[in-house]
Structures are given as C-alpha cells and as structure tokens.
Design a protein around this motif. Sequence first.
Motif, PDB file in Angstrom:
ATOM      1  N   VAL A  34       0.860  -1.181   0.000  1.00 16.69           N
ATOM      2  CA  VAL A  34       0.000   0.000   0.000  1.00 16.69           C
ATOM      3  C   VAL A  34       0.893   1.226   0.000  1.00 16.69           C
ATOM      4  CG1 VAL A  34      -1.677   1.335   1.316  1.00 16.69           C
ATOM      5  CG2 VAL A  34      -1.904  -1.161   1.161  1.00 16.69           C
ATOM      6  N   SER A  35       0.670   2.091  -0.976  1.00 17.65           N
ATOM      7  CA  SER A  35       1.480   3.311  -1.084  1.00 17.65           C
ATOM      8  C   SER A  35       0.542   4.476  -1.354  1.00 17.65           C
ATOM      9  CB  SER A  35       2.511   3.154  -2.217  1.00 17.65           C
ATOM     10  OG  SER A  35       3.298   4.304  -2.350  1.00 17.65           O
ATOM     11  N   ASP A  36      -0.016   5.046  -0.276  1.00 16.33           N
ATOM     12  CA  ASP A  36      -0.977   6.118  -0.458  1.00 16.33           C
ATOM     13  C   ASP A  36      -0.756   7.216   0.579  1.00 16.33           C
ATOM     14  OD1 ASP A  36      -2.038   5.171   1.913  1.00 16.33           O
ATOM     15  OD2 ASP A  36      -3.811   4.277   1.016  1.00 16.33           O
ATOM     16  N   THR A  66       1.668   9.760   5.329  1.00 19.66           N
ATOM     17  CA  THR A  66       1.449  10.532   6.549  1.00 19.66           C
ATOM     18  C   THR A  66       2.057   9.823   7.761  1.00 19.66           C
ATOM     19  OG1 THR A  66      -0.608  11.441   5.642  1.00 19.66           O
ATOM     20  CG2 THR A  66      -0.328  11.562   8.030  1.00 19.66           C
ATOM     21  N   ALA A  67       1.932   8.495   7.788  1.00 21.76           N
ATOM     22  CA  ALA A  67       2.512   7.726   8.891  1.00 21.76           C
ATOM     23  C   ALA A  67       4.034   7.840   8.890  1.00 21.76           C
ATOM     24  CB  ALA A  67       2.095   6.264   8.777  1.00 21.76           C
ATOM     25  N   LEU A  68       4.641   7.773   7.720  1.00 18.69           N
ATOM     26  CA  LEU A  68       6.101   7.902   7.626  1.00 18.69           C
ATOM     27  C   LEU A  68       6.563   9.282   8.077  1.00 18.69           C
ATOM     28  CD1 LEU A  68       6.695   6.084   4.220  1.00 18.69           C
ATOM     29  CD2 LEU A  68       7.673   5.403   6.425  1.00 18.69           C
ATOM     30  N   GLN A 114       9.025  10.784  -1.216  1.00 21.62           N
ATOM     31  CA  GLN A 114       8.848  10.023  -2.462  1.00 21.62           C
ATOM     32  C   GLN A 114       7.404   9.571  -2.631  1.00 21.62           C
ATOM     33  OE1 GLN A 114      11.771   6.979  -1.768  1.00 21.62           O
ATOM     34  NE2 GLN A 114      13.424   8.124  -2.775  1.00 21.62           N
ATOM     35  N   MET A 115       6.792   9.148  -1.535  1.00 23.49           N
ATOM     36  CA  MET A 115       5.411   8.664  -1.604  1.00 23.49           C
ATOM     37  C   MET A 115       4.445   9.806  -1.890  1.00 23.49           C
ATOM     38  SD  MET A 115       3.920   5.815   1.028  1.00 23.49           S
ATOM     39  CE  MET A 115       5.445   4.895   0.932  1.00 23.49           C
ATOM     40  N   PHE A 116       4.654  10.939  -1.214  1.00 22.74           N
ATOM     41  CA  PHE A 116       3.808  12.103  -1.489  1.00 22.74           C
ATOM     42  C   PHE A 116       3.975  12.539  -2.949  1.00 22.74           C
ATOM     43  CE2 PHE A 116       3.766  13.192   3.227  1.00 22.74           C
ATOM     44  CZ  PHE A 116       2.394  13.054   3.364  1.00 22.74           C
ATOM     45  N   ASP A 130       1.127  15.001  -4.368  1.00 25.35           N
ATOM     46  CA  ASP A 130       1.083  16.010  -3.301  1.00 25.35           C
ATOM     47  C   ASP A 130       2.465  16.652  -3.196  1.00 25.35           C
ATOM     48  OD1 ASP A 130       0.738  17.582  -1.073  1.00 25.35           O
ATOM     49  OD2 ASP A 130      -0.339  16.047   0.074  1.00 25.35           O
ATOM     50  N   THR A 131       2.747  17.602  -4.090  1.00 23.69           N
ATOM     51  CA  THR A 131       4.081  18.204  -4.139  1.00 23.69           C
ATOM     52  C   THR A 131       4.355  19.069  -2.911  1.00 23.69           C
ATOM     53  OG1 THR A 131       3.166  20.011  -5.480  1.00 23.69           O
ATOM     54  CG2 THR A 131       4.191  18.177  -6.648  1.00 23.69           C
ATOM     55  N   GLY A 132       3.311  19.659  -2.325  1.00 21.40           N
ATOM     56  CA  GLY A 132       3.498  20.473  -1.133  1.00 21.40           C
ATOM     57  C   GLY A 132       4.025  19.648   0.030  1.00 21.40           C
ATOM     58  N   ALA A 133       3.372  18.504   0.272  1.00 22.45           N
ATOM     59  CA  ALA A 133       3.819  17.630   1.357  1.00 22.45           C
ATOM     60  C   ALA A 133       5.199  17.053   1.056  1.00 22.45           C
ATOM     61  CB  ALA A 133       2.809  16.505   1.572  1.00 22.45           C
TER      62      ALA A 133
END
Length: 753
Positions: free
Chosen positions: A697-699, A704-706, A731-733, A738-741
Amino acid sequence: MDGTGRPGFGEVLRGHRRAARLTLEQLAEISGVSARTLSDMERGRSRGPQVRTVTALADALKLDGSGRTRLIELARDGRLRDHWTRRSGLCELPRSVEDFTGRTGELIWLSELVYAESAPGVGVVGLVTGSAGLGKTTFAVRAAHAVRPSFPDGVLFLDLFGMSQRPLAAQDALGLLLRALGVADQHVPGDPQERASLYRSLLRDKRVLVVLDNAASEEQVRPLLPGGGASRALITTRRLLAGLEGVRRLALGPMPLPESRELLAGILGERSARDGESTLTRLAESCGGLPLALRIIGNRLLSRPGWDAAELAARLADEERRLAQFTAGDLKIANAFGMSYEQLADSARRVFRSLAVLPGRDFDAAVTAVAGGVPIEDAWDALDELVDLGLLQDSAEGRYRFHDLVRLFARERLQEEETAAGRRALSERVTSWLLRMATMSGRWFEPGYGRPDRPDPDLAAQSSAEEADRWLRSHVDNWLGAMRASVGDRPSLVLDCAESMHWYSERWVHGPHWHEVFTLGAQAAAALGDLAQQATQLNYLAWLHSVPPRDPKAMLGYAAEALELATRAGDMAQTAWSHEYTGAALHVLGQLDEAIVMSLRAAEIFKGLDDMDSYVQSLASVANCLRDGGRHEEALEQYLALLALMDEGTGMTASVVAHSRPFALIRVGQCLGHLGRRAEAIVTLGEATDLLDGLRVSDYRHATALEALAALLAEDGRAGESRRAYVRAAQMFESIGDTGAAGRCRTRTGAAS
C-alpha cells in the motif's frame, strides 16, 4: 601524388603547414577550418576543397605569389577530377530542403559514422529505420550533403523502391551503381556475383558514400554494401532489417514538439508570425511529430494565403476528419501509410485494422489475439510484422501502440474493408472480453472472491493478486474505454465491472479514473432500475471524495442522493454507508460532534446487520473525531478497543482485518505521540509502516505515517533513521501528486541531518 607523379593538393598543403611550423590544431584555429577536415585534405580524402576554404588556408599560412597560386590551382584541379571521375546524372544526390530542422543528435551520429573504425574486410554501414512520414530520406539527404567533403570520390544516391510492388533487384541496383562509378556499359558484368565483386573492389580503393534509400529487405541490400576500406553505406528503410549483421542502427522517431513547431514555422516563413505561436503549437501537436504531416499542413497554408490557421487547427482537432486534412497536392499522409499496409500479409492486415477498435493507447498480444480473432501465436507473428514495417511501436514491456495518425488510418481501413455488422461484432467481442477480464481481475481483492474457483482460460497468467493488479493498471485505458462504450447497451456488464473495483480502488486509491468508473456504475444501475446498486455506486463516489484533496461538499451531495435511493430500495446497508460518509464529510468540515452522531448511527445499523467489518470502520471514524478534537486519551482507548476486536476474531473477515490493522496502528501511534509516549509511538508507527509495505500500500495514509514517524525519530535524536523516513515520505507524497507535502518532507530531511 595526383596520378601524374606530381605532388597533389594534400601533400603541398602538408608541406606549407610544416614549413610554417604549425600543428593541425594550430592551423585549424587560425584558418577556421576544422582539424578533421584538414586531416582529410592532407591524406587525400578531400582533394578539391572549395575556393573559400583554400583562400582561408592560404591566408593562415601567409602564402603569396606562386605558392598561393599553386595551392588554389591544385584545389581547382582536384574539383575537376572529382567531377569527371564518374558519369554525371547517375545516382546524383537529390537537393536538400532549405527548411530542414532539428535532428541534431542524429546528424552527429552520421558524422561519427564517417570516421568509425571497423574490422578488416567489414565495411562501415549505417541503417536508419522508422515508420512512414518520419523524414528518413530527407534526413539521409541532408546528412549526406553535410559530410560530402569527406568523400572526395563522390556521394551516390539510389532509391531501391522498397515499398513498391516491384522493388529494385539487387543486380539492377549494382548495374546502376557501377555505371555511376565510371564503369562503361560494356564492362559491367552480367553475372550478379561478378557485379558485386567489381563493385566492392571499386569501393575499396575509393572514398565514396553510398546512400541506399527505401530498402526492401536484407537480401536486396547485402550485395550493395562495401566490403572494407574508406567507403561508407547509409541505408534507409521502414523495415527493421533485423537480419543485417554488423550495421550501426539509428531508429528515427517523431520530432519533439519544439522542433516540430520550428519546422512548421520554417515552412511557413513570414506567415508564421501572423498565425501566432499558440496556433502553430496546436497544429504541430496534431501532426504527432511526423515531418511529412508538418510539411503537408505547412504547404496547405502557404498555398492558400487567405486561410485561417486557427480554423485548420480546429479541423485537425476532430479525429473523424483529421486524416483527410493531411493532403497537399500529391502529398497525402494516408498514401505513405498505405504503402506499408500493402506490404502486409492478409492476416496481418486484418489484425491491424481490428486493433483500431481498442479504446486505449497501448495493448499487448492477448488483447491483439481477441481483436484479430486469432490464436496468441498468430497474434505475436502479426505484431512482429506490424512493428517491422513501422505501423506499430513496441516496448521492452511487451506493449504495443499506434502513432495517433496511424491509428486513424487503421480506423479508416476498418471502415472501408469491413461491413457494418462485422465492425459491430468486433467491437462487442473486444469490449466484452475487456470487461470480463477487468471484473475477474478486480475480484481478486474483494472479500469472498479472491482467486476464482474455476479460473477463466484468459486469466491463466494471473496466478496472484499482484498479477491481477498489474493487468488492471497496464490495461486501464482499455477496460475503462470498454465501460464507456458499453454503458448504454450492456449496463449489467458495466455495473459488474464497477462493483468489482470497489475493494481494488483502495489499493490504487489515487488513480485518476475512479470517479468515472463509479459514475458509469451509477449510470448503469439507473439504466437497470436497480436503486440499491445505484445507491452503492453513489456511496463509492462519496468515499472517493474523502481522499485528499477532500471535497466535503461533494461527499454530502453523493451521500444524500444515495440515502434517498437506499431508503426507497429498503437497503439498510447502503443507508448506513450514507450516514457514515455524511459523518466523514462533517468531520472534514470540523463539525466533529455532528460527525460522531452520524458515525454512531451507521455503527448501530451495521451491528444490527451483523456486519462487523463495517461496524469497526464506523467506530474508527468516531475515534478519528475524538483524536482531531484533541481528546487523545479517549481516542487511544477507542483505537485499542478496535484492535482487540480485530484480534478476537469477532466475525470480521480475515482480509479486512489484514487491511484495517495497519491503519488502526497508525492512529494509535499518532495518539501516543501526542500524549508524549514517544518510544511507544515510534514502535507502533514502525509496525504499521512495515505492515503497509507488506501489503504494498502506497498512499496518503502510508506517507502521513512515515512523516509522523520521521518527526518522532528526529525528536528522539535518531537523525539517520529520521532522514530515511522523511525521504520515503517525500517520495510517496510525490508519487501521489502532493508536491506540497513532498517539499515539506524534503525540507525536514535537511533539518534531520
């Protein structure tokens, strides 16, 4: 020596350079003539340079009087000798176009070919391949003119008529080339092998570039290749000619958009300023990087000064009319594609035009076999033939695609050569297969389905959920296109497909197509008069808008519509889900107390239905509201209770537990962090991210957890671990857009150092 026993131009030039105590590089710098060109002159490869070149050399060497006159005369004599050593009018290089644009890397490739080394007895051969309309001949002519000074014995050009019904025979080609090399008619051997031997011997002693344009086959060109020495051959062909050994290959591709726009502007000249850059860009985009298409459009506009370029761009935007617009005088792009089409076997032609019904941009051999109505082995053969002729592009992943204009040509052939009934049957066969495959693949992820008990023969390659996932992702344009095409006349298939995607959409939560998938599902349910299923699809849409960037207004709208339909249908499960998604929307809006009421209402209904999976999810929503309201102790207690329910086996589906557990752990870890229990929070978040890695799962939840884990590690002084977690989160964002995050995490990566 020049053949008379007297020093030639190259020897005299070398003598003057040495007398002036200059190296090749020094003379090149002073004269402006490249060191490579100077080297060719001194070695006799270029015996008759142009007057301006010789004048520059004489000036650089400070020659005057008889020395200057002699150098200029030797150059003139060399030019005359080059002119008369072969018959004029035979195999002459065509003129280059004045507005030639781009292909810089390709021109460098050819210039390097001129000086490339090869094994003894092996001639240097360049092979330029590419589909119709890419400008292979134009490129070869331009490149040959550019390197002409390096071939003092001449540049020969021969059209081999490879796309005609009767390509030029190798022995006829040899006859023409031998005559061009100065062999008298009576001395041209009749035997093909003797012709080839004489041809190779002449090339071995000369420095000639032979351009063999539009080759048909390996058999045709092999006798025409040099067998060693300083001569070179350059072949252009639509076919791959994979059987040719030891050749240097260049696959010519479509021109990039900036170069396409530049070429179009060059063709239009002064008119381009009037038409404007935005219009030129639209025109260039419609041409798909094909120089032939760009030239046709440019010529059409030039020949009709009063035409509005923007109007032509609008015509080209219409796929149904686009191909017909690419005609100017005797130039017609469909004719270029048609020459390749005529080379195909009948079976490959049928496959080619059948592929036009596929809704997606690319495809594999399996769907090709379905479209062509042939076994998979025959599909591979047809695809190989289509790639060989440049009618399809292939990739290392076993995927194929049309150029946009070639697809339109295939569609035109389908329209012309198949009956209306045949086209309809073909479309139904392909769309039905795509929908069936997508539905069966999606059900791998649905509790109660998983691997089919009796696998479909077409699904034989899908032995795992991971393979089903790959199929759905790589074929999404095709199965989604099949849903669009079928919603009006086969709504039950569309509804089944949409329903099978519910659980899978959680795995690919940021896919851009889910809104359309579930909208089509709702339309299909409405067409079938199935109120409960219509409510289900609308609830899926409400859920979809809870995924960042969230849209609570849309969530409320879909949930309200679903509630009204579920109430009319008497469907309590969808009634509960409508309450749940209404609560989720209120949560986003910050109305936490109202959100808790709605989620508790949903939980009560789910418990009454003995649906423990959904019951736990609604209770998790209540805990989320408590957490975001700052009530971390209460939220933690609720999350731990939910984890206990999962562990106790109280009627929950095992696959749902496996999916839900890491998300519950994330919430527990976040609460522990807020409560200052950092060490426990780090362990819990680490366990959650490990589980999500295992589930692939990569969402946004994983990211957010990382990020939360990275912050806690930084607080704990574990800078290296924190930095690695921030990098993964970034990398996940980034992967979900989600470039801001992503930027925030990268900034904190530096701080963690």
